[in-house]
Design a protein around this motif. Structure first.
Motif, PDB file in Angstrom:
ATOM      1  N   HIS A  22     -26.113  41.332 -44.776  1.00 36.51           N
ATOM      2  CA  HIS A  22     -25.001  40.245 -45.217  1.00 36.51           C
ATOM      3  C   HIS A  22     -25.233  39.978 -46.452  1.00 36.51           C
ATOM      4  O   HIS A  22     -26.102  39.225 -47.306  1.00 36.51           O
ATOM      5  CB  HIS A  22     -25.464  38.870 -44.312  1.00 36.51           C
ATOM      6  N   GLU A  23     -24.289  40.596 -47.399  1.00 34.56           N
ATOM      7  CA  GLU A  23     -24.246  40.779 -48.973  1.00 34.56           C
ATOM      8  C   GLU A  23     -23.902  39.318 -49.411  1.00 34.56           C
ATOM      9  O   GLU A  23     -22.820  38.636 -48.710  1.00 34.56           O
ATOM     10  CB  GLU A  23     -23.544  41.618 -49.314  1.00 34.56           C
ATOM     11  N   VAL A  24     -24.448  38.951 -50.455  1.00 34.04           N
ATOM     12  CA  VAL A  24     -24.191  37.484 -50.904  1.00 34.04           C
ATOM     13  C   VAL A  24     -22.951  37.853 -51.935  1.00 34.04           C
ATOM     14  O   VAL A  24     -23.029  38.625 -52.989  1.00 34.04           O
ATOM     15  CB  VAL A  24     -25.183  36.866 -51.460  1.00 34.04           C
ATOM     16  N   ARG A  25     -21.828  37.107 -51.666  1.00 36.40           N
ATOM     17  CA  ARG A  25     -20.999  37.154 -52.473  1.00 36.40           C
ATOM     18  C   ARG A  25     -20.546  35.915 -53.302  1.00 36.40           C
ATOM     19  O   ARG A  25     -20.872  34.792 -52.974  1.00 36.40           O
ATOM     20  CB  ARG A  25     -19.439  37.567 -51.800  1.00 36.40           C
ATOM     21  N   PRO A  26     -19.912  36.041 -54.638  1.00 34.77           N
ATOM     22  CA  PRO A  26     -19.632  34.637 -55.147  1.00 34.77           C
ATOM     23  C   PRO A  26     -18.377  33.691 -54.308  1.00 34.77           C
ATOM     24  O   PRO A  26     -17.577  34.418 -53.780  1.00 34.77           O
ATOM     25  CB  PRO A  26     -19.202  35.147 -56.476  1.00 34.77           C
ATOM     26  N   ALA A  27     -18.721  32.529 -54.641  1.00 38.79           N
ATOM     27  CA  ALA A  27     -17.544  31.525 -53.881  1.00 38.79           C
ATOM     28  C   ALA A  27     -16.526  31.536 -55.041  1.00 38.79           C
ATOM     29  O   ALA A  27     -16.542  32.061 -55.981  1.00 38.79           O
ATOM     30  CB  ALA A  27     -18.293  30.183 -53.990  1.00 38.79           C
ATOM     31  N   ILE A  28     -15.357  31.160 -54.446  1.00 34.91           N
ATOM     32  CA  ILE A  28     -14.175  31.041 -55.424  1.00 34.91           C
ATOM     33  C   ILE A  28     -13.810  29.500 -55.519  1.00 34.91           C
ATOM     34  O   ILE A  28     -13.687  28.809 -54.463  1.00 34.91           O
ATOM     35  CB  ILE A  28     -13.028  31.737 -54.873  1.00 34.91           C
ATOM     36  N   LEU A  40     -10.819  20.339 -56.012  1.00 34.70           N
ATOM     37  CA  LEU A  40     -11.380  21.593 -56.206  1.00 34.70           C
ATOM     38  C   LEU A  40     -11.305  22.032 -54.899  1.00 34.70           C
ATOM     39  O   LEU A  40     -11.879  21.665 -53.969  1.00 34.70           O
ATOM     40  CB  LEU A  40     -12.798  21.147 -56.675  1.00 34.70           C
ATOM     41  N   HIS A  41     -10.704  23.066 -54.616  1.00 37.15           N
ATOM     42  CA  HIS A  41     -10.616  24.283 -53.422  1.00 37.15           C
ATOM     43  C   HIS A  41     -11.588  25.180 -53.574  1.00 37.15           C
ATOM     44  O   HIS A  41     -11.387  26.147 -54.541  1.00 37.15           O
ATOM     45  CB  HIS A  41      -9.221  24.414 -53.185  1.00 37.15           C
ATOM     46  N   LEU A  42     -12.568  24.982 -52.660  1.00 33.74           N
ATOM     47  CA  LEU A  42     -13.630  26.033 -52.668  1.00 33.74           C
ATOM     48  C   LEU A  42     -13.493  27.132 -51.267  1.00 33.74           C
ATOM     49  O   LEU A  42     -13.042  26.732 -50.263  1.00 33.74           O
ATOM     50  CB  LEU A  42     -14.820  25.534 -52.200  1.00 33.74           C
ATOM     51  N   SER A  43     -13.609  28.051 -51.560  1.00 41.59           N
ATOM     52  CA  SER A  43     -13.792  29.321 -50.538  1.00 41.59           C
ATOM     53  C   SER A  43     -15.008  29.945 -50.591  1.00 41.59           C
ATOM     54  O   SER A  43     -15.336  30.537 -51.535  1.00 41.59           O
ATOM     55  CB  SER A  43     -12.749  30.409 -50.545  1.00 41.59           C
ATOM     56  N   LEU A  44     -15.921  29.715 -49.566  1.00 41.49           N
ATOM     57  CA  LEU A  44     -17.236  30.107 -49.847  1.00 41.49           C
ATOM     58  C   LEU A  44     -17.907  30.227 -48.367  1.00 41.49           C
ATOM     59  O   LEU A  44     -17.349  29.933 -47.374  1.00 41.49           O
ATOM     60  CB  LEU A  44     -18.119  28.786 -50.345  1.00 41.49           C
ATOM     61  N   ASN A  45     -19.256  31.032 -48.528  1.00 44.90           N
ATOM     62  CA  ASN A  45     -20.059  31.157 -47.079  1.00 44.90           C
ATOM     63  C   ASN A  45     -20.825  30.050 -46.906  1.00 44.90           C
ATOM     64  O   ASN A  45     -21.762  29.613 -47.377  1.00 44.90           O
ATOM     65  CB  ASN A  45     -20.869  32.379 -47.429  1.00 44.90           C
ATOM     66  N   ILE A  46     -20.166  29.044 -46.179  1.00 52.69           N
ATOM     67  CA  ILE A  46     -20.685  27.485 -45.925  1.00 52.69           C
ATOM     68  C   ILE A  46     -22.125  27.887 -44.923  1.00 52.69           C
ATOM     69  O   ILE A  46     -22.859  27.247 -45.309  1.00 52.69           O
ATOM     70  CB  ILE A  46     -19.776  26.775 -45.488  1.00 52.69           C
ATOM     71  N   LYS A 147     -27.277  24.140 -58.192  1.00 53.72           N
ATOM     72  CA  LYS A 147     -28.490  25.055 -57.809  1.00 53.72           C
ATOM     73  C   LYS A 147     -28.577  25.535 -56.246  1.00 53.72           C
ATOM     74  O   LYS A 147     -28.066  24.729 -55.731  1.00 53.72           O
ATOM     75  CB  LYS A 147     -29.783  24.727 -58.549  1.00 53.72           C
ATOM     76  N   GLY A 148     -28.813  26.560 -56.105  1.00 51.04           N
ATOM     77  CA  GLY A 148     -28.850  27.383 -54.787  1.00 51.04           C
ATOM     78  C   GLY A 148     -27.617  27.628 -54.080  1.00 51.04           C
ATOM     79  O   GLY A 148     -27.571  28.493 -52.901  1.00 51.04           O
ATOM     80  N   PHE A 149     -26.425  27.375 -54.797  1.00 47.65           N
ATOM     81  CA  PHE A 149     -24.971  27.620 -54.294  1.00 47.65           C
ATOM     82  C   PHE A 149     -24.841  29.063 -54.735  1.00 47.65           C
ATOM     83  O   PHE A 149     -23.592  29.767 -53.986  1.00 47.65           O
ATOM     84  CB  PHE A 149     -24.142  26.786 -54.591  1.00 47.65           C
ATOM     85  N   GLY A 150     -25.477  29.733 -55.460  1.00 45.43           N
ATOM     86  CA  GLY A 150     -25.045  31.191 -55.741  1.00 45.43           C
ATOM     87  C   GLY A 150     -24.099  31.146 -56.986  1.00 45.43           C
ATOM     88  O   GLY A 150     -23.613  29.967 -57.474  1.00 45.43           O
ATOM     89  N   ALA A 151     -23.418  32.342 -57.154  1.00 44.70           N
ATOM     90  CA  ALA A 151     -22.413  32.345 -58.307  1.00 44.70           C
ATOM     91  C   ALA A 151     -20.807  32.106 -57.702  1.00 44.70           C
ATOM     92  O   ALA A 151     -20.884  31.868 -56.571  1.00 44.70           O
ATOM     93  CB  ALA A 151     -22.162  33.912 -58.450  1.00 44.70           C
ATOM     94  N   VAL A 152     -20.361  31.600 -58.592  1.00 45.57           N
ATOM     95  CA  VAL A 152     -18.953  31.176 -58.306  1.00 45.57           C
ATOM     96  C   VAL A 152     -17.764  31.336 -59.340  1.00 45.57           C
ATOM     97  O   VAL A 152     -18.458  31.613 -60.413  1.00 45.57           O
ATOM     98  CB  VAL A 152     -18.875  29.301 -58.321  1.00 45.57           C
ATOM     99  N   ILE A 153     -16.588  31.775 -58.905  1.00 51.82           N
ATOM    100  CA  ILE A 153     -15.668  32.203 -59.847  1.00 51.82           C
ATOM    101  C   ILE A 153     -14.928  30.949 -59.981  1.00 51.82           C
ATOM    102  O   ILE A 153     -14.076  30.530 -58.919  1.00 51.82           O
ATOM    103  CB  ILE A 153     -14.962  33.531 -59.282  1.00 51.82           C
TER     104      ILE A 153
END
Length: 371
Positions: A22-28, A40-46, A147-153
């Motif tokens: 399961h690759e970690v991808r950035p949130a949008i 703020l509209h988030l698309s993320l691996n919740i 912190k901990g949420f990973g990268a975000v675009i």
């Protein structure tokens, strides 16, 4: 020597397992500021966030001791998961904030949308909408990302030449003018997208890393290596640009298995041929076109800033090149300088390493087409 080969074996098995998981991808994150407030509209691996996985320093979730909880949440039905998200974000509200000038204002949760379970082996991006009520007093805002949420675009929506930037966990964005006109210069767009391209190679581009290693193990002579790297670079730059501009689009279901097949081909040729054949740069060029389409699909996931499209594209490509050159530099420093001139280097290191690379590529071919 046996210890060295064992190290290679352990490394490549790890790479194969990691890429299959399961690759970690950035949130949008899409930020819209109006007279009524900021959305703020988030698309993320919740699920990964709910499981408590620290996404800042992982390339995939299986590296975490909490991966079992994450896998369980991926099988949770939308209604139950939505309830957990609502509770979770009330506790998290101080973690995501918006600087209104120098005043940090917290977001409140407005809505959560979660897709049905589907295939539990595939990530599902949840849609979370947050809101800061009331007018923004300052002329600029900045997003505080936890912190901990990973990268975000982060993308500024609803204005011309809006800001687009890349934040890591724990970062605060630069000041973003509400007018959008000064949201991003050509230099900042180029600078911000260099780490995006680099991260796509190291640590997340495991298939691209193995392809570059395959080029290295044919021959460690500088001239041979540069011919191949140059052909690969020119080719993937062409299709990356065409894909980013929307002129070429090939589904990932086609591109990803072909990228895996390119790894197998290079590995087999390394074993069958002890030197650079006349056709090798052409073959590498052709495979580079495939890898460029893979890079373009990454950009397509979060998009490039409309006002600074070309500088951001160049920055991403520079990051990709720096990642590839880093892989080559590591191999030269760890192996090339010490062992490449030994008569047994090809038989004891290059050929076994190529065989392992080929086996991993073959497994990915099967996985990406049949599993």
């Amino acid at each position: 020597m046996h210890r060295l080969l064992s190290l290679f074996l352990a490394l490549f098995i790890t790479l194969a397992g990691s890429a299959a998981s399961h690759e970690v991808r950035p949130a949008i994150a899409d930020l819209t500021v109006t007279a009524q407030g900021a959305e703020l509209h988030l698309s993320l691996n919740i699920e990964a966030v709910l499981a408590g996985i620290d996404l800042d320093n992982l390339r995939n979730t299986d590296e975490s001791a909490l991966s079992g909880s994450y896998d369980s949440l991926r099988r949770t039905e939308p209604a139950m998961l939505q309830s957990r998200v609502e509770t979770f974000f009330r506790l998290l509200s101080p973690g995501i904030g918006l600087f209104d000038g120098t005043v940090l204002r917290p977001f409140k949760l407005i809505s959560v949308t979660i897709d049905s379970v589907g295939d539990p082996e595939l990530p599902r991006d949840s849609q979370v909408t947050l809101w800061v009520a009331g007018p923004i007093a300052a002329a600029t805002v900045a997003l505080d990302w936890p912190k901990g949420f990973g990268a975000v675009i982060l993308r500024q929506i609803g204005v011309e030449d809006g800001y687009t930037g890349y934040l890591s966990g724990g970062d605060t964005s630069p000041k973003i003018p509400l007018s959008g006109q000064l949201g991003q210069t050509a230099w900042t767009a180029l600078r911000d997208f260099i780490p995006v391209g680099f991260e796509h190679i190291i640590p997340k581009g495991l298939d691209h890393i193995l392809f570059v290693l395959g080029l290295y193990f044919l021959s460690v002579r500088f001239a041979v290596l540069m011919w191949q790297i140059s052909a690969f670079t020119v080719a993937h730059t062409v299709t990356l640009a065409l894909g980013a501009f929307g002129l070429v689009s090939v589904p990932a279901t086609i591109v990803e298995p072909l990228i895996a097949a390119s790894i197998v081909f290079i590995a087999i040729e390394n074993i069958a041929s002890p030197r650079l054949q006349a056709w090798r740069p052409l073959v590498v060029f052709g495979f580079g076109l495939l890898h460029g389409l893979g890079f373009a699909s990454v950009l397509g996931e979060f998009g490039l800033p409309d006002g600074q499209f070309v500088p951001a594209l160049i920055g991403f490509n520079i990051g990709v090149e720096l990642g590839q050159l880093t892989v080559i530099a590591v191999m030269i420093l760890s192996l090339g300088l010490w062992f490449s001139h030994q008569p047994w280097f090809r038989a004891r290191i290059a050929m076994p390493a190529s065989a392992l690379i080929g086996l991993i590529g073959a497994w990915w071919c099967v996985e990406r087409t049949l599993l």
